[in-house]
Design a protein around this motif. Structure first.
Motif, mmCIF file in Angstrom:
data_model
loop_
_atom_site.group_PDB
_atom_site.id
_atom_site.type_symbol
_atom_site.label_atom_id
_atom_site.label_comp_id
_atom_site.label_asym_id
_atom_site.label_seq_id
_atom_site.Cartn_x
_atom_site.Cartn_y
_atom_site.Cartn_z
ATOM 1 N N THR A 10 -19.893 -8.470 0.664
ATOM 2 C CA THR A 10 -18.619 -7.891 1.049
ATOM 3 C C THR A 10 -18.022 -8.722 2.169
ATOM 4 O OG1 THR A 10 -19.416 -5.733 0.383
ATOM 5 C CG2 THR A 10 -17.448 -5.776 1.732
ATOM 6 N N ASN A 44 -9.513 -7.904 -3.423
ATOM 7 C CA ASN A 44 -10.967 -7.794 -3.444
ATOM 8 C C ASN A 44 -11.282 -6.415 -4.023
ATOM 9 O OD1 ASN A 44 -13.648 -8.897 -2.394
ATOM 10 N ND2 ASN A 44 -13.623 -6.817 -1.562
ATOM 11 N N THR A 67 -18.082 -12.252 -6.462
ATOM 12 C CA THR A 67 -18.699 -12.523 -5.164
ATOM 13 C C THR A 67 -19.960 -11.716 -4.916
ATOM 14 O OG1 THR A 67 -17.300 -10.898 -4.026
ATOM 15 C CG2 THR A 67 -16.489 -13.182 -4.139
ATOM 16 N N LEU A 110 -13.053 -11.032 -6.535
ATOM 17 C CA LEU A 110 -11.676 -11.298 -6.154
ATOM 18 C C LEU A 110 -10.883 -11.429 -7.445
ATOM 19 C CD1 LEU A 110 -12.164 -13.974 -3.366
ATOM 20 C CD2 LEU A 110 -11.283 -11.655 -3.063
#
Length: 133
Positions: A10, A44, A67, A110
């Motif tokens: 995060t 995000n 991510t 993202l």
């Protein structure tokens, strides 16, 4: 649950819970919404285990940069693809698809979305529960 992915990936704040066009707990933190210099919105998106968005398409296309965690990406008429940290998905314009977390992992990506999105029907529990690693 594979929650370690959430704390390790995060980069941006969790953001606000998304109330429409998602099943389960999902959160959005807008990273960039300025039309210059890239003319794209960057969000995000964090999905709790089992969360997913509805089927949808983008007028200009979309790019997903994974991510953290593990998730699914599926285009209409094709098998779902398991996504992991570091995967990049280039979604062409007007391709019906969905994405979200696996049943036992958080999933963070993202989303670069330069144009409008057409939201469609939910991904049913029956469809989702058929997915296998």
């Amino acid at each position: 649950m594979k929650n370690e992915h959430l704390s390790n990936s995060t980069i941006f704040p969790l953001g606000q819970k998304v109330e429409q066009n998602f099943i389960g707990d999902a959160y959005l933190q807008m990273v960039l919404a300025d039309p210059t210099p890239l003319n794209t919105a960057i969000g995000n998106v964090t999905f709790a285990p089992g969360a997913r968005n509805n089927w949808h398409s983008h007028h200009v296309g979309q790019v997903l940069l994974v991510t953290g965690g593990e998730g699914w990406y599926q285009e209409e008429g094709k098998a779902a693809r398991l996504l992991k940290t570091g995967d990049v998905i280039n979604i062409p314009a007007n391709v019906k698809h969905w994405h979200g977390a696996t049943k036992d992992s958080w999933f963070v990506h993202l989303a670069l979305t330069p144009g409008p999105t057409d939201w469609l029907e939910p991904v049913s529990d029956e469809e989702y529960n058929k997915l296998k690693y």
